[in-house]
Scaffold this motif. Sequence first.
Motif, PDB file in Angstrom:
ATOM      1  N   GLU A 195      73.901   6.875 -26.317  1.00  0.00           N
ATOM      2  CA  GLU A 195      74.229   8.077 -27.085  1.00  0.00           C
ATOM      3  C   GLU A 195      73.035   9.013 -27.132  1.00  0.00           C
ATOM      4  OE1 GLU A 195      77.203   8.107 -30.435  1.00  0.00           O
ATOM      5  OE2 GLU A 195      76.327   6.088 -30.635  1.00  0.00           O
ATOM      6  N   PHE A 196      73.264  10.233 -26.693  1.00  0.00           N
ATOM      7  CA  PHE A 196      72.271  11.297 -26.766  1.00  0.00           C
ATOM      8  C   PHE A 196      72.573  12.082 -28.036  1.00  0.00           C
ATOM      9  CE2 PHE A 196      72.176   9.956 -22.452  1.00  0.00           C
ATOM     10  CZ  PHE A 196      70.901  10.226 -21.997  1.00  0.00           C
ATOM     11  N   MET A 197      71.689  11.944 -29.032  1.00  0.00           N
ATOM     12  CA  MET A 197      71.889  12.535 -30.347  1.00  0.00           C
ATOM     13  C   MET A 197      71.399  13.983 -30.366  1.00  0.00           C
ATOM     14  SD  MET A 197      73.123   9.773 -31.599  1.00  0.00           S
ATOM     15  CE  MET A 197      73.215   9.954 -33.361  1.00  0.00           C
ATOM     16  N   GLU A 198      71.978  14.786 -31.257  1.00  0.00           N
ATOM     17  CA  GLU A 198      71.600  16.198 -31.325  1.00  0.00           C
ATOM     18  C   GLU A 198      70.153  16.411 -31.779  1.00  0.00           C
ATOM     19  OE1 GLU A 198      73.310  17.546 -35.693  1.00  0.00           O
ATOM     20  OE2 GLU A 198      74.464  18.043 -33.919  1.00  0.00           O
ATOM     21  N   ASP A 199      69.555  15.399 -32.419  1.00  0.00           N
ATOM     22  CA  ASP A 199      68.149  15.541 -32.831  1.00  0.00           C
ATOM     23  C   ASP A 199      67.173  15.145 -31.713  1.00  0.00           C
ATOM     24  OD1 ASP A 199      68.233  12.760 -32.781  1.00  0.00           O
ATOM     25  OD2 ASP A 199      67.747  12.517 -34.908  1.00  0.00           O
ATOM     26  N   GLY A 200      67.716  14.801 -30.516  1.00  0.00           N
ATOM     27  CA  GLY A 200      66.882  14.470 -29.370  1.00  0.00           C
ATOM     28  C   GLY A 200      66.665  12.983 -29.148  1.00  0.00           C
ATOM     29  N   THR A 201      67.075  12.153 -30.105  1.00  0.00           N
ATOM     30  CA  THR A 201      66.924  10.709 -29.928  1.00  0.00           C
ATOM     31  C   THR A 201      68.025  10.157 -29.032  1.00  0.00           C
ATOM     32  OG1 THR A 201      68.198  10.194 -31.931  1.00  0.00           O
ATOM     33  CG2 THR A 201      65.804  10.385 -32.179  1.00  0.00           C
ATOM     34  N   VAL A 202      67.772   8.981 -28.489  1.00  0.00           N
ATOM     35  CA  VAL A 202      68.737   8.308 -27.617  1.00  0.00           C
ATOM     36  C   VAL A 202      68.939   6.895 -28.155  1.00  0.00           C
ATOM     37  CG1 VAL A 202      69.223   7.504 -25.268  1.00  0.00           C
ATOM     38  CG2 VAL A 202      67.979   9.655 -25.624  1.00  0.00           C
ATOM     39  N   GLU A 203      70.197   6.507 -28.377  1.00  0.00           N
ATOM     40  CA  GLU A 203      70.531   5.157 -28.824  1.00  0.00           C
ATOM     41  C   GLU A 203      71.211   4.422 -27.680  1.00  0.00           C
ATOM     42  OE1 GLU A 203      72.927   5.234 -32.363  1.00  0.00           O
ATOM     43  OE2 GLU A 203      71.439   6.379 -33.482  1.00  0.00           O
ATOM     44  N   ILE A 204      70.790   3.177 -27.438  1.00  0.00           N
ATOM     45  CA  ILE A 204      71.347   2.379 -26.345  1.00  0.00           C
ATOM     46  C   ILE A 204      71.885   1.076 -26.904  1.00  0.00           C
ATOM     47  CG2 ILE A 204      70.862   1.225 -24.148  1.00  0.00           C
ATOM     48  CD1 ILE A 204      68.509   3.231 -23.836  1.00  0.00           C
TER      49      ILE A 204
END
Length: 71
Positions: free
Chosen positions: A48-57
């Motif tokens: 997941e590419f989050m709108e705050d720039g973080t990425v969750e895998i």
Amino acid sequence: MKTVEDFKKLNDFLNKLQEDYIFYQLSKFRKESIMVEVAVPGQSWEIEFMEDGTVEIKNILATVNTMMKKS
């Protein structure tokens, strides 16, 4: 996505998947993210590419296998 750099990160990732002939699909479950579902034989991920720039895998098969072993 707040910046051009965040979009570039997602676009570069998708381009790399295509170059390597890796199957993926885009999904939208949360309003603050874009999910890339990736599948290769024996493995599967949700990125997941989050709108705050973080990425969750999340590695889906690892989660399922762990749950099955505990049962």
